[in-house]
Design a protein around this motif. Structure first.
Motif, PDB file in Angstrom:
ATOM      1  N   ALA A   1      63.116 -25.506 -60.198  1.00 27.93           N
ATOM      2  CA  ALA A   1      61.800 -25.610 -59.578  1.00 27.93           C
ATOM      3  C   ALA A   1      61.911 -25.752 -58.063  1.00 27.93           C
ATOM      4  N   CYS A   2      62.972 -26.432 -57.622  1.00 28.65           N
ATOM      5  CA  CYS A   2      63.098 -26.708 -56.190  1.00 28.65           C
ATOM      6  C   CYS A   2      63.729 -25.562 -55.400  1.00 28.65           C
ATOM      7  N   GLU A   3      64.298 -24.612 -56.114  1.00 32.41           N
ATOM      8  CA  GLU A   3      65.010 -23.562 -55.403  1.00 32.41           C
ATOM      9  C   GLU A   3      64.090 -22.785 -54.477  1.00 32.41           C
ATOM     10  N   ARG A   4      62.879 -22.554 -54.937  1.00 29.80           N
ATOM     11  CA  ARG A   4      61.895 -21.826 -54.124  1.00 29.80           C
ATOM     12  C   ARG A   4      60.662 -22.717 -54.078  1.00 29.80           C
ATOM     13  N   SER A   5      60.671 -23.647 -53.135  1.00 24.23           N
ATOM     14  CA  SER A   5      59.647 -24.680 -53.178  1.00 24.23           C
ATOM     15  C   SER A   5      59.165 -25.050 -51.786  1.00 24.23           C
ATOM     16  N   ALA A   6      57.956 -25.583 -51.739  1.00 25.99           N
ATOM     17  CA  ALA A   6      57.387 -26.074 -50.485  1.00 25.99           C
ATOM     18  C   ALA A   6      56.727 -27.407 -50.746  1.00 25.99           C
ATOM     19  N   ALA A   7      56.910 -28.332 -49.825  1.00 26.02           N
ATOM     20  CA  ALA A   7      56.145 -29.567 -49.864  1.00 26.02           C
ATOM     21  C   ALA A   7      54.821 -29.326 -49.143  1.00 26.02           C
ATOM     22  N   VAL A   8      53.736 -29.678 -49.807  1.00 23.49           N
ATOM     23  CA  VAL A   8      52.421 -29.603 -49.150  1.00 23.49           C
ATOM     24  C   VAL A   8      51.891 -31.028 -49.123  1.00 23.49           C
ATOM     25  N   VAL A   9      51.859 -31.620 -47.954  1.00 23.35           N
ATOM     26  CA  VAL A   9      51.552 -33.045 -47.843  1.00 23.35           C
ATOM     27  C   VAL A   9      50.536 -33.291 -46.744  1.00 23.35           C
ATOM     28  N   GLY A  10      50.010 -34.509 -46.735  1.00 21.89           N
ATOM     29  CA  GLY A  10      49.058 -34.821 -45.678  1.00 21.89           C
ATOM     30  C   GLY A  10      48.342 -36.127 -45.906  1.00 21.89           C
ATOM     31  N   ALA A  11      47.324 -36.320 -45.102  1.00 20.05           N
ATOM     32  CA  ALA A  11      46.616 -37.590 -45.039  1.00 20.05           C
ATOM     33  C   ALA A  11      45.930 -37.927 -46.359  1.00 20.05           C
ATOM     34  N   ARG A  12      45.925 -39.218 -46.681  1.00 15.61           N
ATOM     35  CA  ARG A  12      45.116 -39.692 -47.797  1.00 15.61           C
ATOM     36  C   ARG A  12      43.630 -39.565 -47.444  1.00 15.61           C
TER      37      ARG A  12
ATOM     38  N   ASN B   1      59.156 -40.203 -49.073  1.00 12.57           N
ATOM     39  CA  ASN B   1      58.898 -39.044 -48.217  1.00 12.57           C
ATOM     40  C   ASN B   1      60.170 -38.256 -47.914  1.00 12.57           C
ATOM     41  N   ARG B   2      61.280 -38.975 -47.742  1.00 14.20           N
ATOM     42  CA  ARG B   2      62.525 -38.274 -47.415  1.00 14.20           C
ATOM     43  C   ARG B   2      62.987 -37.441 -48.600  1.00 14.20           C
ATOM     44  N   LEU B   3      62.687 -37.919 -49.836  1.00 15.12           N
ATOM     45  CA  LEU B   3      63.040 -37.160 -51.034  1.00 15.12           C
ATOM     46  C   LEU B   3      62.260 -35.851 -51.084  1.00 15.12           C
ATOM     47  N   ILE B   4      60.967 -35.933 -50.798  1.00 13.54           N
ATOM     48  CA  ILE B   4      60.123 -34.726 -50.809  1.00 13.54           C
ATOM     49  C   ILE B   4      60.666 -33.718 -49.809  1.00 13.54           C
ATOM     50  N   ALA B   5      61.023 -34.206 -48.627  1.00 12.81           N
ATOM     51  CA  ALA B   5      61.560 -33.310 -47.597  1.00 12.81           C
ATOM     52  C   ALA B   5      62.864 -32.673 -48.061  1.00 12.81           C
ATOM     53  N   ALA B   6      63.708 -33.459 -48.710  1.00  7.04           N
ATOM     54  CA  ALA B   6      65.043 -32.968 -49.079  1.00  7.04           C
ATOM     55  C   ALA B   6      64.991 -32.003 -50.263  1.00  7.04           C
ATOM     56  N   MET B   7      64.046 -32.218 -51.172  1.00  5.31           N
ATOM     57  CA  MET B   7      63.993 -31.401 -52.385  1.00  5.31           C
ATOM     58  C   MET B   7      63.457 -30.004 -52.138  1.00  5.31           C
ATOM     59  N   THR B   8      62.787 -29.789 -50.987  1.00  2.00           N
ATOM     60  CA  THR B   8      62.082 -28.533 -50.751  1.00  2.00           C
ATOM     61  C   THR B   8      62.713 -27.730 -49.624  1.00  2.00           C
ATOM     62  N   ARG B   9      62.343 -26.459 -49.584  1.00  2.52           N
ATOM     63  CA  ARG B   9      62.827 -25.603 -48.492  1.00  2.52           C
ATOM     64  C   ARG B   9      62.111 -25.897 -47.197  1.00  2.52           C
ATOM     65  N   GLY B  10      60.931 -26.465 -47.317  1.00  4.72           N
ATOM     66  CA  GLY B  10      60.167 -26.749 -46.109  1.00  4.72           C
ATOM     67  C   GLY B  10      58.938 -27.557 -46.434  1.00  4.72           C
ATOM     68  N   THR B  11      58.342 -28.091 -45.406  1.00  6.17           N
ATOM     69  CA  THR B  11      57.195 -28.976 -45.563  1.00  6.17           C
ATOM     70  C   THR B  11      56.020 -28.449 -44.751  1.00  6.17           C
TER      71      THR B  11
ATOM     72  N   ALA C   1      62.210 -33.736 -42.722  1.00  2.05           N
ATOM     73  CA  ALA C   1      62.482 -32.319 -42.956  1.00  2.05           C
ATOM     74  C   ALA C   1      63.209 -31.707 -41.764  1.00  2.05           C
ATOM     75  N   THR C   2      62.784 -32.068 -40.552  1.00  7.08           N
ATOM     76  CA  THR C   2      63.446 -31.567 -39.353  1.00  7.08           C
ATOM     77  C   THR C   2      64.901 -32.030 -39.324  1.00  7.08           C
ATOM     78  N   LYS C   3      65.104 -33.323 -39.631  1.00  5.02           N
ATOM     79  CA  LYS C   3      66.457 -33.879 -39.642  1.00  5.02           C
ATOM     80  C   LYS C   3      67.345 -33.107 -40.614  1.00  5.02           C
ATOM     81  N   LEU C   4      66.753 -32.669 -41.720  1.00  3.05           N
ATOM     82  CA  LEU C   4      67.497 -31.969 -42.769  1.00  3.05           C
ATOM     83  C   LEU C   4      67.523 -30.460 -42.538  1.00  3.05           C
ATOM     84  N   ALA C   5      67.076 -30.031 -41.341  1.00  2.00           N
ATOM     85  CA  ALA C   5      67.062 -28.605 -41.007  1.00  2.00           C
ATOM     86  C   ALA C   5      66.204 -27.800 -41.977  1.00  2.00           C
ATOM     87  N   ARG C   6      65.149 -28.445 -42.512  1.00  2.00           N
ATOM     88  CA  ARG C   6      64.185 -27.707 -43.309  1.00  2.00           C
ATOM     89  C   ARG C   6      63.102 -27.170 -42.383  1.00  2.00           C
ATOM     90  N   VAL C   7      62.368 -26.201 -42.879  1.00  2.00           N
ATOM     91  CA  VAL C   7      61.237 -25.668 -42.127  1.00  2.00           C
ATOM     92  C   VAL C   7      60.099 -26.692 -42.112  1.00  2.00           C
TER      93      VAL C   7
END
Lengths: 366, 366
Positions: free
Chosen positions: B106-117, B212-222, B240-246
């Motif tokens: 599931a994570c191989e081709r994945s995006a985190a979509v996140v934001g404000a409550r 939050n760091r898990l979400i960033a790490a599991m995905t190709r980008g946020t 995500a930036t630290k992990l060189a994700r998009v």
């Protein structure tokens, strides 16, 4: 017939359209007056292009109109000539100007605020805010007096008694659009209304396009507030980029077609994203003097804590106090570590101890 | 007592908090099982930190809960272990997972979509649209199941029968927020619900941050859809930036406080501006296969004209035809030049000649 360089340039602005490279070449090679003579006697290269209009020339009439409008005609070399205009590949032969303001002085610290005619209320209010904010920072706001963003920018400037310059696609005596007659009268009274085409000329499609390059050249930078994907404002932005001016764009809802052009400019790296006058001023201003305050959220005392202290702080209850043993389980820290942290937190005013145990101190009123 | 690496890692996830570097060091040096034994006999460095919780360990109970929830516990080296997680400085000891979906796949081709409550209707609908669009392009949408943007992203994915993964700050058996109980049940039924903390654990502030760091790490980008200036989503973006994700961010009105964080991310060059799923897919996807269509306005036949032809075309009336002499005056071109242009325009279907003179041809229906 026109006598002298100034009158000859006035004539050239009548017999050629804006950005006519051939006319510019003739004027540059021979001087405006001699080039005009060469057109009249047919010896100028490509003279045929200008002959149909030469017949309509009436320099006496033009001088009368200028005098009646209390306008003036600027030519390169004049003290008031805005020097940015000379960066253009094909600068205007002259500028027809109305209004009390020294045009060169006004443009020295200036921003173009432009955008869609079919603007949204959001776009218009943002344009007004940015224009007003720029004026408060002693920038001149330059725009095109069109409906929508342009009008909102001029009005925003006037609202704070700021300096604003309107660059028109038609003659300076001709309010366009007609509904902006009152707005343009206020700009004539306080700032400057400028055109490179002579009085009597209609604002044609072509002249609108060419007017945009003037706006770009006269200013230090251009802010696009709202723009569709095919928008005149994007052409202004392109001109500004070509002239190495700053280009900025204001974002908006992704659902708004008139923000789509702004978002594309930002995505392509052709514009900086800006959200207010501070940020525009920073981009346009003189290094250092106009730095925008960095946008931060509220600064909180816990921001500077070390990692372990943060864990303990996060676990501290807001209301009923708790014991060290419970905090140790909650944080997965040794009791000794918890106690050490609590001591440091207490010193910083971030932990309070009462008979029952530990809690956060009550928030002080801001 | 826990037996074997998997059970020992389950125990470690109980006795230590997420991102505890000391626990990781012990596990890495000795293996999870031996490190645990060393804590128990007090020989491990800093063992005191973990002792308060060791007393609460009940591995039999944990195994019963896992079985009752039809959950599973993943450890590094498992086929289903999402390898992006190993990029973290302090990866989790194990992952507690519910749901039918293979997590690594599931994570191989994945995006985190996140934001404000505290999202706006604009933000929620945009998050939903982007999530749905990503799913239609075979991306998995990963989010945190919170109110606002997170929930909208999961719902957008589910609405198109897409694959979505929720990463929780508390135990996987504990719907949080409670109002998202139904939403989380649907995700458990079709995708995956994941946590690095064991069942029974409350979602504390600390665990939210670390989640939050898990979400960033599991995905190709946020993709950050809306975020205030101090927002958990910005911490996800930073990870995500630290992990060189998009990292991408969606713009919004400059007047919206929950778009301010997105605008800051873009302004600082920490995020790309995106306006729809196409653009997100292009950033996240495999080179070439996921290129977003370039956004253009309507393409018009007159776009390809030369400069002089454009002048003539711009001067051509739409209704009543006009003569060549008049066009020559209007355009400041020689009649010969005008005629040449008209011929070329006619060939391109952009000029029409009738008895009276020249005009634009009537628009063909689109």
């Amino acid at each position: 017939m026109p006598r002298g360089e100034r009158e000859a340039r006035m004539a050239w602005s009548r017999i050629s359209e804006p950005e006519d490279a051939r006319a510019l070449k003739l004027v540059r090679e021979h001087g405006a007056e001699e080039a005009l003579a060469a057109v009249l006697d047919g010896s100028a290269e490509g003279a045929a292009r200008y002959l149909p209009r030469v017949e309509t020339l009436d320099i006496e009439q033009d001088l009368r109109v200028v005098s009646r409008l209390r306008a003036r005609v600027l030519v390169p070399g004049d003290d008031e000539w805005p020097d940015g205009v000379d960066d253009l590949e094909v600068p205007p032969h002259c500028l027809w100007v109305r209004g009390p303001e020294d045009l060169r002085g006004a443009c020295e610290r200036s921003a173009a605020v432009v955008g869609a005619r079919s603007a949204t209320p959001y776009g218009e209010s943002t344009a007004g805010e940015i224009a007003a904010g720029l004026c408060e920072r002693r920038f001149t706001v330059v725009s095109g007096a069109a409906f929508g963003i342009d009008g909102a920018a001029h009005r925003g400037a006037l609202a704070v008694d700021g300096l604003t310059v309107a660059v028109l696609a038609g003659g300076v005596e001709r309010p366009y659009p007609d509904a902006h007659r009152g707005l343009l009268e206020r700009i004539v009274a306080t700032g400057a209304v400028v055109s490179e085409v002579p009085p009597g000329c209609a604002p044609t499609r072509w002249r609108f396009l060419k007017r945009n390059r003037l706006i770009a050249a006269m200013t230090r930078g251009t802010v696009v507030v709202e723009a569709g994907l095919r928008s005149g404002s994007r052409s202004t932005a392109r001109e500004a980029t070509k002239l190495a001016r700053v280009v900025a764009a204001v974002p908006g809802p992704v659902t708004s077609m008139v923000s789509a052009g702004c978002h594309e400019l930002i995505r392509r790296g052709e514009a900086e994203l800006v959200t207010d006058a501070d940020e525009v001023a920073e981009l346009l201003g003189y290094l250092g003097a106009d730095l925008a305050p960095v946008k931060r959220g509220e600064v909180r005392p816990e921001d500077d804590l070390g990692e372990v202290e943060k864990v303990v702080w996060a676990a501290l209850p807001v209301r009923s106090a708790t014991g060290v043993a419970s905090l140790a389980v909650h944080t997965a820290l040794a009791e000794r570590e918890v106690l050490g942290c609590l001591g440091r937190l207490q010193l910083k005013g971030l932990a309070a101890h009462d008979g029952e145990g530990w809690r956060r101190p009550p928030r002080r009123p801001a």
